[in-house]
Design a protein around this motif. Structure first.
Motif, PDB file in Angstrom:
ATOM      1  N   ARG A 106      23.202   1.793  10.119  1.00 39.18           N
ATOM      2  CA  ARG A 106      24.188   1.091   9.292  1.00 39.18           C
ATOM      3  C   ARG A 106      25.610   1.168   9.821  1.00 39.18           C
ATOM      4  NH1 ARG A 106      20.567  -2.005   7.320  1.00 39.18           N
ATOM      5  NH2 ARG A 106      19.210  -1.037   5.812  1.00 39.18           N
ATOM      6  N   LEU A 141      14.646   4.554   7.174  1.00 39.41           N
ATOM      7  CA  LEU A 141      15.588   3.555   6.667  1.00 39.41           C
ATOM      8  C   LEU A 141      15.237   3.136   5.243  1.00 39.41           C
ATOM      9  CD1 LEU A 141      16.187   1.271   9.775  1.00 39.41           C
ATOM     10  CD2 LEU A 141      17.861   2.736   8.610  1.00 39.41           C
ATOM     11  N   SER A 142      13.974   2.908   5.001  1.00 41.56           N
ATOM     12  CA  SER A 142      13.530   2.525   3.666  1.00 41.56           C
ATOM     13  C   SER A 142      13.839   3.636   2.671  1.00 41.56           C
ATOM     14  CB  SER A 142      12.026   2.240   3.691  1.00 41.56           C
ATOM     15  OG  SER A 142      11.549   2.033   2.390  1.00 41.56           O
ATOM     16  N   ARG A 154      20.655   3.323  -2.923  1.00 40.38           N
ATOM     17  CA  ARG A 154      20.708   2.302  -3.974  1.00 40.38           C
ATOM     18  C   ARG A 154      20.599   2.958  -5.355  1.00 40.38           C
ATOM     19  NH1 ARG A 154      16.422  -0.884  -2.621  1.00 40.38           N
ATOM     20  NH2 ARG A 154      17.704  -1.884  -1.054  1.00 40.38           N
ATOM     21  N   SER A 176      16.122   6.059   2.928  1.00 45.11           N
ATOM     22  CA  SER A 176      17.561   6.254   2.734  1.00 45.11           C
ATOM     23  C   SER A 176      18.162   5.120   1.910  1.00 45.11           C
ATOM     24  CB  SER A 176      18.280   6.384   4.079  1.00 45.11           C
ATOM     25  OG  SER A 176      18.118   5.214   4.847  1.00 45.11           O
ATOM     26  N   THR A 177      17.756   3.893   2.181  1.00 53.45           N
ATOM     27  CA  THR A 177      18.288   2.749   1.448  1.00 53.45           C
ATOM     28  C   THR A 177      17.930   2.840  -0.033  1.00 53.45           C
ATOM     29  OG1 THR A 177      18.089   1.390   3.432  1.00 53.45           O
ATOM     30  CG2 THR A 177      18.337   0.227   1.352  1.00 53.45           C
ATOM     31  N   PHE A 233      19.878   6.576   9.109  1.00 56.63           N
ATOM     32  CA  PHE A 233      20.697   5.652   8.322  1.00 56.63           C
ATOM     33  C   PHE A 233      22.050   5.412   8.986  1.00 56.63           C
ATOM     34  CE2 PHE A 233      23.908   4.711   5.143  1.00 56.63           C
ATOM     35  CZ  PHE A 233      23.340   3.634   4.485  1.00 56.63           C
TER      36      PHE A 233
END
Length: 192
Positions: A143, A167-168, A175, A170-171, A139
């Motif tokens: 980012r 990434l999916s 969120r 962590s995002t 991440f």
């Protein structure tokens, strides 16, 4: 058998044979010394405790395969490596928090906005700390350093699919855990 009277070599031989009492004797003999070394270098009690504990967990987990000739030297070098890894991770995180602060120039904020930014920064830091290490690293590289998925995959020696997964993950996690700060994000991104 009085384990405290045994030498390190004798205890290591017993440890290789899954002797928990030998492990406990080594732990009692060296844990505090390793904690003191870590605390002296890092000046953070909780981190020093965690790293000393991690050192002995590793010793137990790898007891079958370790070829140790000098236990104090082995423990010292391994602890040093754990501290370097910890420092490296935290330098990265501090670097990214500094980048976040640059993105939001504090001198233009009101007191309320500054408090909100500090709360947001702390929440981001706490949430990132909850991620598994590899997911957090992916991440941050994506980012904050804005590396491409391919560059991250090459740097971490992972597949691009693995990077996309991290990434999916962590995002989604960020969120979910930062949803209370959506209003703060909107203020910072949409207001001049």
């Amino acid at each position: 058998m009085p384990y405290q009277k045994l030498t390190d070599t004798e205890l290591l031989d017993l440890l290789r044979n899954d002797d928990e009492q030998a492990f406990r004797a080594l732990y009692e003999r060296y844990w505090y010394k390793m904690y003191v070394v870590a605390h002296r270098k890092l000046r953070r009690k909780e981190v020093a405790e965690e790293l000393a504990q991690e050192l002995f967990v590793m010793l137990w987990q790898k007891r079958d395969s370790l070829k140790i000739l000098n236990l104090p030297a082995f423990l010292g070098i391994t602890l040093k490596n754990l501290m370097v890894d910890y420092i490296r991770r935290n330098i990265l995180e501090e670097h990214y928090l500094d980048q976040l602060r640059l993105f939001f120039p504090v001198e233009t904020f009101t007191t309320t906005e500054t408090v909100q930014l500090n709360d947001l920064t702390e929440a981001i830091q706490n949430t990132l700390a909850q991620l598994p290490e590899k997911t957090r690293e992916v991440f941050i590289l994506r980012r904050f350093e804005q590396l491409s998925i391919r560059e991250i995959a090459q740097r971490l020696e992972l597949s691009e699919k693995a990077i996309e997964y991290h990434l999916s993950r962590s995002t989604s996690f960020l969120r979910q855990n930062l949803r209370d700060f959506v209003a703060v994000w909107v203020v910072f991104f949409l207001c001049p």
